[in-house]
Design an enzyme around this catalytic site. Structure first.
Site, PDB file in Angstrom:
ATOM      1  N   ARG A  84      -0.821  -0.727   4.907  1.00 32.24           N
ATOM      2  CA  ARG A  84      -1.695  -1.280   5.949  1.00 32.24           C
ATOM      3  C   ARG A  84      -3.122  -1.453   5.442  1.00 32.24           C
ATOM      4  O   ARG A  84      -3.752  -2.474   5.701  1.00 32.24           O
ATOM      5  CB  ARG A  84      -1.665  -0.398   7.197  1.00 32.24           C
ATOM      6  CG  ARG A  84      -0.334  -0.430   7.930  1.00 32.24           C
ATOM      7  CD  ARG A  84      -0.269   0.589   9.032  1.00 32.24           C
ATOM      8  NE  ARG A  84      -0.492   1.921   8.471  1.00 32.24           N
ATOM      9  CZ  ARG A  84      -0.807   2.994   9.176  1.00 32.24           C
ATOM     10  NH1 ARG A  84      -0.954   2.920  10.482  1.00 32.24           N
ATOM     11  NH2 ARG A  84      -0.971   4.160   8.598  1.00 32.24           N
ATOM     12  N   ASN A 117       2.375   0.077  11.489  1.00 32.03           N
ATOM     13  CA  ASN A 117       3.682   0.638  11.162  1.00 32.03           C
ATOM     14  C   ASN A 117       4.567   0.581  12.398  1.00 32.03           C
ATOM     15  O   ASN A 117       4.068   0.679  13.519  1.00 32.03           O
ATOM     16  CB  ASN A 117       3.551   2.101  10.730  1.00 32.03           C
ATOM     17  CG  ASN A 117       3.004   2.263   9.329  1.00 32.03           C
ATOM     18  OD1 ASN A 117       3.010   1.337   8.530  1.00 32.03           O
ATOM     19  ND2 ASN A 117       2.527   3.457   9.022  1.00 32.03           N
TER      20      ASN A 117
END
Length: 99
Positions: A24, A42
Site C-alpha cells: 500500500r 488491504n
C-alpha cells in the site's frame, strides 16, 4: 481553451503476496509520482484493492505498475481491473491509503 485530455477511472484488485510487504505504501508513492488520484486498501481475503483516476495515459501507467511491479518484496500473481470508464471530473483530490 485547450481540449482537456479524457479522464479515466478504474477499480483494481491485486492478488499474490501483497499484504505485509509495504504494498500500500509503495502504491501510494507510485500514484503520487505518476500523478493519479484514488485509494488503496488491504482486504480481508489477502488481496489489495482500490481505485485509480486521472488522465488516461497516467492511469495506464499505474495499471502497468499494479500488474507487473508492485513493492520490492511483493509477488503479484494477477491484477483484475473493473469498472473502467471515462469520467468528467476527478472524485478525489489525492491518493490515500484506506484502512
Amino acid at each position: 481553451m485547450s481540449t482537456a485530455r479524457p479522464l479515466k477511472s478504474v477499480d483494481y484488485e491485486v492478488f499474490g503476496r501483497v499484504q505485509g510487504v509495504c504494498f500500500r505504501m509503495y502504491t501510494e508513492d507510485e500514484a503520487r509520482k505518476i500523478g493519479v488520484v484514488g485509494w488503496v486498501k488491504n482486504t480481508s481475503k489477502g488481496t489489495v484493492t482500490g481505485q485509480v483516476q486521472g488522465p488516461e495515459e497516467k492511469v495506464n501507467s499505474m495499471k502497468s505498475w499494479l500488474s507487473k511491479i508492485g513493492s520490492p518484496s511483493s509477488r503479484i500473481d494477477r491484477t483484475n481491473f473493473s469498472n473502467e470508464k471515462t469520467i468528467s471530473k476527478l472524485e478525489y483530490s489525492n491518493f490515500s491509503i484506506r484502512y
